[in-house]
Design a protein around this motif. Structure first.
Motif, PDB file in Angstrom:
ATOM      1  N   GLN A  41      28.042 -80.144 -48.484  1.00 37.55           N
ATOM      2  CA  GLN A  41      29.191 -80.543 -47.670  1.00 37.55           C
ATOM      3  C   GLN A  41      30.345 -79.566 -47.850  1.00 37.55           C
ATOM      4  OE1 GLN A  41      30.058 -84.580 -48.792  1.00 37.55           O
ATOM      5  NE2 GLN A  41      28.423 -85.453 -47.502  1.00 37.55           N
ATOM      6  N   TRP A  42      30.564 -79.116 -49.079  1.00 39.70           N
ATOM      7  CA  TRP A  42      31.641 -78.150 -49.324  1.00 39.70           C
ATOM      8  C   TRP A  42      31.369 -76.826 -48.617  1.00 39.70           C
ATOM      9  CZ3 TRP A  42      31.203 -73.479 -52.076  1.00 39.70           C
ATOM     10  CH2 TRP A  42      32.406 -72.818 -52.281  1.00 39.70           C
ATOM     11  N   MET A  43      30.126 -76.332 -48.695  1.00 38.10           N
ATOM     12  CA  MET A  43      29.794 -75.069 -48.039  1.00 38.10           C
ATOM     13  C   MET A  43      29.926 -75.187 -46.527  1.00 38.10           C
ATOM     14  SD  MET A  43      26.646 -73.397 -50.237  1.00 38.10           S
ATOM     15  CE  MET A  43      25.503 -74.746 -49.919  1.00 38.10           C
ATOM     16  N   SER A  44      29.539 -76.349 -45.993  1.00 39.44           N
ATOM     17  CA  SER A  44      29.681 -76.551 -44.554  1.00 39.44           C
ATOM     18  C   SER A  44      31.147 -76.618 -44.151  1.00 39.44           C
ATOM     19  CB  SER A  44      28.955 -77.841 -44.146  1.00 39.44           C
ATOM     20  OG  SER A  44      29.135 -78.103 -42.773  1.00 39.44           O
ATOM     21  N   HIS A  45      31.964 -77.275 -44.968  1.00 39.07           N
ATOM     22  CA  HIS A  45      33.391 -77.379 -44.667  1.00 39.07           C
ATOM     23  C   HIS A  45      34.060 -76.012 -44.707  1.00 39.07           C
ATOM     24  CE1 HIS A  45      37.464 -78.910 -44.578  1.00 39.07           C
ATOM     25  NE2 HIS A  45      37.735 -78.326 -45.734  1.00 39.07           N
ATOM     26  N   ARG A  46      33.651 -75.165 -45.648  1.00 37.12           N
ATOM     27  CA  ARG A  46      34.232 -73.826 -45.775  1.00 37.12           C
ATOM     28  C   ARG A  46      33.558 -72.797 -44.876  1.00 37.12           C
ATOM     29  NH1 ARG A  46      39.207 -74.526 -47.545  1.00 37.12           N
ATOM     30  NH2 ARG A  46      39.290 -75.792 -49.457  1.00 37.12           N
ATOM     31  N   ARG A  47      32.516 -73.215 -44.166  1.00 42.41           N
ATOM     32  CA  ARG A  47      31.815 -72.360 -43.217  1.00 42.41           C
ATOM     33  C   ARG A  47      31.315 -71.060 -43.867  1.00 42.41           C
ATOM     34  NH1 ARG A  47      35.842 -72.880 -37.900  1.00 42.41           N
ATOM     35  NH2 ARG A  47      35.699 -75.169 -37.718  1.00 42.41           N
ATOM     36  N   LEU A  48      30.654 -71.232 -44.992  1.00 44.12           N
ATOM     37  CA  LEU A  48      30.096 -70.066 -45.673  1.00 44.12           C
ATOM     38  C   LEU A  48      28.899 -69.540 -44.896  1.00 44.12           C
ATOM     39  CD1 LEU A  48      30.153 -71.143 -49.435  1.00 44.12           C
ATOM     40  CD2 LEU A  48      31.887 -69.890 -48.151  1.00 44.12           C
ATOM     41  N   PRO A  49      28.723 -68.214 -44.862  1.00 42.10           N
ATOM     42  CA  PRO A  49      27.534 -67.659 -44.198  1.00 42.10           C
ATOM     43  C   PRO A  49      26.265 -68.021 -44.963  1.00 42.10           C
ATOM     44  CG  PRO A  49      28.793 -65.935 -45.294  1.00 42.10           C
ATOM     45  CD  PRO A  49      29.633 -67.174 -45.350  1.00 42.10           C
ATOM     46  N   GLU A  50      25.134 -67.902 -44.288  1.00 48.08           N
ATOM     47  CA  GLU A  50      23.872 -68.349 -44.869  1.00 48.08           C
ATOM     48  C   GLU A  50      23.513 -67.579 -46.135  1.00 48.08           C
ATOM     49  OE1 GLU A  50      20.797 -70.660 -45.621  1.00 48.08           O
ATOM     50  OE2 GLU A  50      22.284 -70.993 -44.035  1.00 48.08           O
ATOM     51  N   GLY A  51      23.853 -66.289 -46.174  1.00 42.21           N
ATOM     52  CA  GLY A  51      23.555 -65.504 -47.372  1.00 42.21           C
ATOM     53  C   GLY A  51      24.273 -66.035 -48.598  1.00 42.21           C
ATOM     54  N   LEU A  52      25.550 -66.380 -48.447  1.00 37.23           N
ATOM     55  CA  LEU A  52      26.300 -66.950 -49.559  1.00 37.23           C
ATOM     56  C   LEU A  52      25.799 -68.343 -49.918  1.00 37.23           C
ATOM     57  CD1 LEU A  52      30.011 -65.921 -48.814  1.00 37.23           C
ATOM     58  CD2 LEU A  52      28.491 -65.032 -50.579  1.00 37.23           C
ATOM     59  N   ARG A  53      25.426 -69.127 -48.905  1.00 43.55           N
ATOM     60  CA  ARG A  53      24.897 -70.469 -49.188  1.00 43.55           C
ATOM     61  C   ARG A  53      23.622 -70.400 -50.022  1.00 43.55           C
ATOM     62  NH1 ARG A  53      25.881 -74.482 -44.013  1.00 43.55           N
ATOM     63  NH2 ARG A  53      27.956 -73.718 -43.443  1.00 43.55           N
ATOM     64  N   ARG A  54      22.772 -69.445 -49.691  1.00 46.04           N
ATOM     65  CA  ARG A  54      21.527 -69.312 -50.451  1.00 46.04           C
ATOM     66  C   ARG A  54      21.803 -68.957 -51.912  1.00 46.04           C
ATOM     67  NH1 ARG A  54      19.559 -66.072 -47.330  1.00 46.04           N
ATOM     68  NH2 ARG A  54      19.994 -64.097 -48.391  1.00 46.04           N
ATOM     69  N   ARG A  55      22.778 -68.077 -52.140  1.00 46.06           N
ATOM     70  CA  ARG A  55      23.123 -67.701 -53.512  1.00 46.06           C
ATOM     71  C   ARG A  55      23.760 -68.861 -54.261  1.00 46.06           C
ATOM     72  NH1 ARG A  55      26.563 -62.356 -52.994  1.00 46.06           N
ATOM     73  NH2 ARG A  55      26.640 -62.639 -55.258  1.00 46.06           N
ATOM     74  N   VAL A  56      24.583 -69.665 -53.568  1.00 47.58           N
ATOM     75  CA  VAL A  56      25.198 -70.831 -54.209  1.00 47.58           C
ATOM     76  C   VAL A  56      24.131 -71.846 -54.601  1.00 47.58           C
ATOM     77  CG1 VAL A  56      26.693 -72.822 -53.823  1.00 47.58           C
ATOM     78  CG2 VAL A  56      27.445 -70.558 -53.100  1.00 47.58           C
ATOM     79  N   ARG A  57      23.161 -72.078 -53.718  1.00 44.24           N
ATOM     80  CA  ARG A  57      22.089 -73.031 -54.038  1.00 44.24           C
ATOM     81  C   ARG A  57      21.286 -72.557 -55.252  1.00 44.24           C
ATOM     82  NH1 ARG A  57      21.023 -72.516 -48.257  1.00 44.24           N
ATOM     83  NH2 ARG A  57      22.118 -74.172 -47.122  1.00 44.24           N
ATOM     84  N   GLU A  58      20.980 -71.265 -55.288  1.00 43.09           N
ATOM     85  CA  GLU A  58      20.214 -70.733 -56.420  1.00 43.09           C
ATOM     86  C   GLU A  58      21.005 -70.853 -57.714  1.00 43.09           C
ATOM     87  OE1 GLU A  58      17.978 -66.574 -57.794  1.00 43.09           O
ATOM     88  OE2 GLU A  58      18.894 -66.754 -55.793  1.00 43.09           O
ATOM     89  N   ALA A  59      22.314 -70.555 -57.658  1.00 42.53           N
ATOM     90  CA  ALA A  59      23.154 -70.665 -58.850  1.00 42.53           C
ATOM     91  C   ALA A  59      23.242 -72.109 -59.326  1.00 42.53           C
ATOM     92  CB  ALA A  59      24.552 -70.118 -58.558  1.00 42.53           C
ATOM     93  N   GLU A  60      23.350 -73.048 -58.394  1.00 38.15           N
ATOM     94  CA  GLU A  60      23.424 -74.454 -58.767  1.00 38.15           C
ATOM     95  C   GLU A  60      22.127 -74.925 -59.423  1.00 38.15           C
ATOM     96  OE1 GLU A  60      25.532 -77.230 -58.634  1.00 38.15           O
ATOM     97  OE2 GLU A  60      27.043 -75.653 -58.605  1.00 38.15           O
TER      98      GLU A  60
END
Length: 265
Positions: A41-60
């Protein structure tokens, strides 16, 4: 009848333990799913690009696997101080594998361990970049890194190694000591990295921030200025080795130019 009764009792205990285990596992999975939902929800609210979203998911995912979802700082706050100290000494016993810290007394190590924080990095993360500020010392607990200097020489870093250790010497050299024996920072100066340190794998580490290190050096400046400690810092450090090699090369080239100019003259 006694054997049957004992068997039924043990079976009931086993069922109870299994039920408690499954309930705890269910709670942990629920916590993990809620955490992932909040991150999405946070990534969607901040409209992060897919590349950054993938890195955030991996880090989490890696951070959750490394900590098992437990916040160690909150857990430590509820324990007695002496127990906290003993646990930290056990958790950070790898610190003494580094020659720099093996020379230090227990009070200094305790002060350092109190300020160390857990940190996770994913593969290809850059811990330090050339020209960027060095704001921490990183102790590798699990995983592999590499340090690439200005001369493009690659130095592998693995479990027990340290990067950013030049920050300790820099904090001591860019400060003065007043009459009370306390250390005073010289404002307006920063330490910039001359190398790139990146992760070859997912890395679990502990970090010591520059502000915390400055506090430690102000408390124990007299000991840290010991020539043995300073020599150990510079001997073990890839940064200082690279700097020494560069200066030797410059001095050698200068000497060769002087010799050639004398011969031609």
């Amino acid at each position: 009848m006694a054997i049957i009764g004992l068997g039924l009792l043990l079976f009931a205990l086993l069922i109870g333990n299994m039920q408690n285990f499954l309930q705890a596992l269910g709670r942990r999975r629920l916590e993990m799913s809620l955490r992932r939902r909040d991150v999405e929800q946070w990534m969607s609210h901040r409209r992060l690009p897919e590349g950054l979203r993938r890195r955030v998911r991996e880090a989490e995912r890696y951070s959750w696997a490394a900590t098992r979802g437990v916040n160690e700082e909150i857990l430590f706050e509820n324990l007695p101080e002496d127990l906290q100290r003993d646990i930290r000494r056990h958790l950070f016993k790898f610190v003494k594998k580094v020659r720099i810290f093996a020379l230090m007394d227990d009070p200094i190590l305790d002060a350092i361990c109190e300020r160390i924080r857990q940190k996770t990095y994913i593969k290809e993360s850059r811990v330090f970049s050339p020209g960027c500020l060095i704001d921490k010392i990183v102790f590798i607990v699990r995983g592999k890194m590499e340090s690439i200097g200005e001369d493009k020489i690659r130095v592998p870093l693995s479990v027990g190694d340290v990067c950013g250790e030049e920050l300790l010497t820099w904090c001591l050299e860019h400060s003065t000591v007043n009459r009370d024996g306390k250390q005073i920072r010289i404002p307006g100066q920063r330490l910039l990295s001359n190398r790139m340190v990146r992760c070859l794998t997912n890395v679990e580490a502990f970090s010591l921030r520059a502000a915390d290190l400055q506090e430690v050096t102000s408390l124990f400046s007299r000991f840290l200025r010991n020539p043995r400690v300073q020599g150990a810092i510079r001997y073990e450090s890839p940064y200082w080795r690279s700097l020494a090699a560069t200066r030797i090369q410059v001095a050698w080239r200068y000497l060769k130019r002087r010799q050639s100019s004398h011969l031609s003259g």
